[in-house]
Every structure is written in C-alpha cells, then in structure tokens.
Design a protein around this motif. Structure first.
Motif, PDB file in Angstrom:
ATOM      1  N   ALA A  81      96.197  14.768  72.692  1.00 16.50           N
ATOM      2  CA  ALA A  81      95.070  14.869  73.743  1.00 16.50           C
ATOM      3  C   ALA A  81      95.143  15.347  75.176  1.00 16.50           C
ATOM      4  O   ALA A  81      94.331  15.885  75.783  1.00 16.50           O
ATOM      5  CB  ALA A  81      94.531  13.440  73.915  1.00 16.50           C
ATOM      6  N   TRP A  82      96.407  15.415  75.821  1.00 18.69           N
ATOM      7  CA  TRP A  82      96.647  15.782  77.026  1.00 18.69           C
ATOM      8  C   TRP A  82      96.412  17.342  77.026  1.00 18.69           C
ATOM      9  O   TRP A  82      96.031  17.743  78.012  1.00 18.69           O
ATOM     10  CB  TRP A  82      97.803  15.408  77.592  1.00 18.69           C
ATOM     11  CG  TRP A  82      99.166  16.269  77.059  1.00 18.69           C
ATOM     12  CD1 TRP A  82      99.924  15.509  76.019  1.00 18.69           C
ATOM     13  CD2 TRP A  82      99.639  17.544  77.064  1.00 18.69           C
ATOM     14  NE1 TRP A  82     100.859  16.408  75.624  1.00 18.69           N
ATOM     15  CE2 TRP A  82     100.727  17.679  76.167  1.00 18.69           C
ATOM     16  CE3 TRP A  82      99.156  18.461  77.916  1.00 18.69           C
ATOM     17  CZ2 TRP A  82     101.340  18.925  76.265  1.00 18.69           C
ATOM     18  CZ3 TRP A  82      99.958  19.896  77.775  1.00 18.69           C
ATOM     19  CH2 TRP A  82     101.182  20.143  76.778  1.00 18.69           C
ATOM     20  N   SER A 128      93.628  19.106  75.747  1.00 15.94           N
ATOM     21  CA  SER A 128      92.252  19.090  76.168  1.00 15.94           C
ATOM     22  C   SER A 128      92.152  18.774  77.479  1.00 15.94           C
ATOM     23  O   SER A 128      91.282  19.080  78.147  1.00 15.94           O
ATOM     24  CB  SER A 128      91.494  18.246  74.901  1.00 15.94           C
ATOM     25  OG  SER A 128      91.736  18.797  73.773  1.00 15.94           O
ATOM     26  N   MET A 129      92.834  17.741  77.893  1.00 13.20           N
ATOM     27  CA  MET A 129      92.462  17.008  79.159  1.00 13.20           C
ATOM     28  C   MET A 129      92.954  18.177  80.332  1.00 13.20           C
ATOM     29  O   MET A 129      92.017  18.372  81.329  1.00 13.20           O
ATOM     30  CB  MET A 129      93.370  15.954  79.470  1.00 13.20           C
ATOM     31  CG  MET A 129      93.033  15.066  80.690  1.00 13.20           C
ATOM     32  SD  MET A 129      93.987  13.754  81.063  1.00 13.20           S
ATOM     33  CE  MET A 129      93.431  12.659  79.615  1.00 13.20           C
ATOM     34  N   ILE A 130      94.319  18.875  80.085  1.00 15.99           N
ATOM     35  CA  ILE A 130      94.505  19.468  81.121  1.00 15.99           C
ATOM     36  C   ILE A 130      93.794  20.877  81.226  1.00 15.99           C
ATOM     37  O   ILE A 130      93.601  21.634  82.166  1.00 15.99           O
ATOM     38  CB  ILE A 130      96.077  19.975  80.668  1.00 15.99           C
ATOM     39  CG1 ILE A 130      96.723  20.588  82.123  1.00 15.99           C
ATOM     40  CG2 ILE A 130      96.339  20.983  79.665  1.00 15.99           C
ATOM     41  CD1 ILE A 130      98.302  20.507  82.057  1.00 15.99           C
ATOM     42  N   THR A 134     100.391  25.741  76.168  1.00 14.80           N
ATOM     43  CA  THR A 134      99.624  25.162  75.161  1.00 14.80           C
ATOM     44  C   THR A 134      99.138  25.951  73.845  1.00 14.80           C
ATOM     45  O   THR A 134      99.005  25.642  72.748  1.00 14.80           O
ATOM     46  CB  THR A 134      98.170  24.901  75.739  1.00 14.80           C
ATOM     47  OG1 THR A 134      97.583  25.931  76.442  1.00 14.80           O
ATOM     48  CG2 THR A 134      98.244  23.775  77.116  1.00 14.80           C
ATOM     49  N   TYR A 155      87.522  17.607  72.507  1.00 13.98           N
ATOM     50  CA  TYR A 155      88.576  18.169  72.003  1.00 13.98           C
ATOM     51  C   TYR A 155      88.701  19.903  71.959  1.00 13.98           C
ATOM     52  O   TYR A 155      89.595  20.373  72.203  1.00 13.98           O
ATOM     53  CB  TYR A 155      89.144  17.622  70.866  1.00 13.98           C
ATOM     54  CG  TYR A 155      89.830  16.346  71.006  1.00 13.98           C
ATOM     55  CD1 TYR A 155      91.121  16.156  71.439  1.00 13.98           C
ATOM     56  CD2 TYR A 155      89.357  15.039  70.600  1.00 13.98           C
ATOM     57  CE1 TYR A 155      91.753  14.985  71.691  1.00 13.98           C
ATOM     58  CE2 TYR A 155      90.119  13.798  70.630  1.00 13.98           C
ATOM     59  CZ  TYR A 155      91.082  13.978  71.329  1.00 13.98           C
ATOM     60  OH  TYR A 155      91.791  12.750  71.713  1.00 13.98           O
ATOM     61  N   THR A 170     100.145  27.129  81.685  1.00 10.82           N
ATOM     62  CA  THR A 170      99.363  26.205  80.978  1.00 10.82           C
ATOM     63  C   THR A 170      98.864  27.047  79.610  1.00 10.82           C
ATOM     64  O   THR A 170      99.174  26.555  78.436  1.00 10.82           O
ATOM     65  CB  THR A 170      97.991  25.522  81.630  1.00 10.82           C
ATOM     66  OG1 THR A 170      98.555  24.916  82.682  1.00 10.82           O
ATOM     67  CG2 THR A 170      97.549  24.719  80.586  1.00 10.82           C
TER      68      THR A 170
END
Length: 465
Positions: free
Chosen positions: A341-342, A344-346, A450, A326, A446
């Motif tokens: 969570a997305w 951290s994923m992206i 974010t 994370y 992004t």
C-alpha cells in the motif's frame, strides 16, 4: 581556493538540470520500460487479452488464444500461473506457435474496432509491434514482448519530445509518465498509453500559450491538431479537456472581454460574502447537473446509494482492480501486482512534491477555477459511465448484490492530473518547494524503486500467493 571556484563554475545549475530533464526522463523511462516489457507476465494490464486480440487482428494475424489456455477474451493472468510454477512457461508461450483463425470466430462480440474510435488508434503501435514480432517468431510470447518493446521506445520518445517542448511543468510531466500505472501501460498493448500521450501533448500546448501570454497563428494549428487527436484517439472521458479551448479563445481572441470577466471575477473573489455565494452557487450547479444526469441514467437514489456504500464500507477484503486510490498512480492491476500500500501512498506524495516545486506561471484566478471545474467534470464523466456498470458472474457475489461499484479504475483519471498544474502554479499560490536537485532525485529514485518492485511483487505473487 582556485579549485573550489572552478568546481562551482562547472557544476550544473538549476536551469541546466531543468533543461536536461527530458534526457534524464528518456533514459529512466526506456530502461525501466524495457525491464517491465520483458519481465512482466503476458496480459498483466487490465483487459490484456482483449488488447492482444484487437492488435493481432489489426496486424492481420487474428489467432486462437485458446491454444495458450485462454478460453475467453477476458482479463488477468490466472491461466499463466501453472506454467510459471511448473517451469515450462518459456516453452508454452514463446516456443508454441500461434494458430490463425477468422476474427468472426473469436469468443467476444463487437471486438473489431471502428476507425473513428480510440480503440482503433490506440492499438496502432501495438499492432505494428505484433506484426514485427510475428516476423521474428510466430508465438504469442515473442509477438507480445516485441510489441511491448516497440511501444516503450515510441511512447518514451514521444513523451521526451513533449517534455522538451513544454515551457513549464516539465517535472510533473516526467513524474506522471514514470509512475507505475503509466509506465506499465507504455510496456503493454493497452490504448491507455496513447490517451496519456495525447493529453500530455494537448496540455503542453495550453501551458506554452499561457507562458508566452499570446497565441501565435501556428499555435492555433497545433491546438486544433491535438484537439482532433484527443477527440478520435483518446478515451471518451478525456474529451472534457477540450473545454479549455473556449477559455483560450476568450483570452487571446477577445482579450477585452476576458479582462472584464476576469476583473469582475477578481472583485467577487476579494469580497468574502460574494466569494462564498459564488462557491456555493457553483457547487449547486455542478451538483444539479450531476443529479440530473444520474436521474436520467440510473435514478438518483440508487446512484447515491452505490456511491456512498462504496466509500463507507470496504466491500472487498483484498486489493481490487476497482480501487481508484491504488491504481491512480502506484499499481496498474492491484490484485495481480501485489504491490504494498505504501507504493500508492508515496506516489501521491511524489506528485504533490513535483507540483509544488514547479515555477509559478499562471496569472488571473479564472484559469485555475476553469481548470478545477474541468477536473471535476472529468471525474463526474467517469462515474456517470460506471454508476450502473454491474458485471455479473455465476454465482453473483454478496458484494455485487449489495451494490459494489466495479470497473471504476484510477487509470481513467491519471492523465487529468495535469490540470492540477494550473492550480499549484498560480502566482498567488505561495507554497513552493525549493531544492530542485533533491526533488529530482526523490522523483527518479521513487520511480526506479517502485517500478522494479512492481515486477518483483507481481512475480512473487505468482509463485507464492
């Protein structure tokens, strides 16, 4: 037809966009950094109270933080939640003046930094900001926000110069610097920001020497200066990057020896049997060294148990600050930020795309191998430090009792991600993403979404969660 031709001539080329990347980065970094510096709660960075106390001490303004309901020099924003929800946050933190007190009476031992340590050098910019903020108005809110703003400007300008200076890998430099984990450290009083900048500077020097395929005398001076800065000013685990210096010495001072070593390595790599034996032997050496260190440090079986149990069983049912995945890029302090969570994923996807869109400039298989080993050693160094770190509370939780690995955070690894450039930018690494304009838009959009979401979700969590 004439108008179309003129439009095609005046439109920016890929090369021009790359040359302007440092300018785009500076604008985005300063704007987003200012938003975080002003909007984020005080002490939202890990060990925020600690960084404030050290910075205020270094500026000659050691003060009693219990005036602001902080009973200890700890971490987190729990004490601020009530003031946010009751609507008196501004009065409590921005209008209430500090009460100075001797450092010896602060409720945490060993807090005075040694001038030879990263703890001292990493707090110089925050200390300057604290001192200036005190001149504006002597409250903790004004002092911290002023220090954050100054840190954002200085850190962003330094990264702007590093990105401009670096001959390759510019997009990866900008990508990592705009990730919420790094940008939030710029907008804080944490020493993590200086560590990241020093590592970026060192890596830019190494990259430039590999691109030029020679090492001018003044480049050695730059490398020595950056190495000294990392040794004294960056966190301890980043010293492993200095292992790249012997590689450069062999390449440029003993080129014949390097050619022989490189040729022998290439011959081994071409033979599948020898390549397999080499890979197995290398892994065996790394595993043996790690096992030996762990035996001396804490015992191999206990360390292996803690490592396995932490990655097989989820020992917490919520976002933890100790979640490496994370807070490597996406969330500075997961159980405060509440980012989904997305995010951290992206950011893993963004970094992957940025790495694959860079030009290939690495020749010879030895450089990516040494870089990969250095990257793994950086991971081992952090785990070695935290394998026996078991903070206890009252009462001790079941998770701690069964071996939960605490304190291990992704931000310790973030700067070492620069090393991945030496793998994906190898001339034999065939995967390449084209469409630089689309990649740049993806990275910047992004970053904007974010980082704004980081502020929103943090404040949303304060009021509703």
């Amino acid at each position: 037809m004439k108008k179309r031709t003129e439009k095609k001539i005046t439109s920016p080329s890929i090369g021009e966009r790359k040359n302007n990347l440092h300018k785009i980065y500076l604008i985005v970094s300063v704007v987003l950094g200012m938003i975080l510096a002003i909007g984020m709660p005080l002490f939202n960075e890990p060990d925020g109270q600690y960084h404030y106390v050290v910075s205020s001490y270094m500026s000659g303004l050691s003060n009693d933080i219990s005036v602001y309901n902080e009973k200890e020099i700890g971490t987190g924003i729990d004490q601020q939640v009530v003031s946010y929800q009751q609507g008196n946050y501004f009065n409590t933190y921005y209008l209430t003046k500090i009460e100075e007190m001797p450092m010896s009476k602060q409720p945490r031992a060993g807090i005075i930094p040694n001038i030879k340590s990263y703890n001292f050098w990493g707090h110089i910019i925050p200390a300057l900001g604290i001192w200036i903020g005190h001149k504006i108005y002597p409250s903790i809110g004004v002092m911290v926000v002023t220090a954050r703003i100054i840190s954002v400007f200085i850190s962003s300008i330094l990264m702007f110069l590093i990105i401009k200076f670096s001959k390759k890998g510019k997009l990866v430099f900008a990508t990592l610097a705009l990730s919420p984990v790094v940008l939030n450290s710029f907008a804080s009083l944490s020493y993590d920001s200086l560590s990241f900048i020093l590592v970026a500077w060192f890596m830019a020097i190494v990259i430039n020497s590999l691109v030029e395929q020679r090492m001018r005398w003044w480049r050695w001076g730059e490398l020595a200066l950056a190495s000294g800065a990392i040794y004294f000013g960056a966190k301890t685990n980043f010293k492993v990057l200095l292992l790249l210096i012997p590689l450069l010495v062999v390449i440029y001072i003993f080129p014949k020896s390097y050619k022989r070593i490189s040729l022998g390595f290439n011959n081994i790599w071409k033979n599948k049997k020898w390549r397999l034996l080499f890979s197995v032997g290398l892994l065996a050496i790394i595993a043996s060294v790690a096992a030996y260190l762990l035996i001396l440090h804490s015992g191999l079986l206990y360390s292996a148990y803690r490592f396995i149990i932490n990655y097989v069983v989820n020992l917490r049912d919520y976002l933890s600050v100790s979640s490496v995945f994370y807070n490597l890029l996406g969330s500075p302090y997961p159980n405060i930020n509440y980012t989904p969570a997305w995010v951290s994923m992206i950011w893993f996807i963004v970094l992957f795309v940025a790495l694959l869109s860079e030009d290939k400039f690495i020749r010879g298989k030895l450089i990516p191998v040494i870089s990969g080993i250095t990257f793994l050693l950086g991971i081992v160094a952090v785990y070695y430090s935290f394998m026996t770190y078991t903070p206890t509370g009252s009462p001790v939780s079941n998770a701690t009792l069964v071996g939960q690995m605490q304190g291990l955070q992704g931000r310790y690894f973030t700067p070492t991600l620069f090393l991945l450039l030496f793998v994906t930018c190898h001339e034999k690494f065939k995967i390449k993403i084209n469409g630089q304009k689309g990649v740049l838009l993806f990275v910047m959009s992004t970053a904007i979404i974010t980082n704004v979401l980081l502020l929103f979700s943090t404040l949303f969590g304060i009021y509703y969660l």
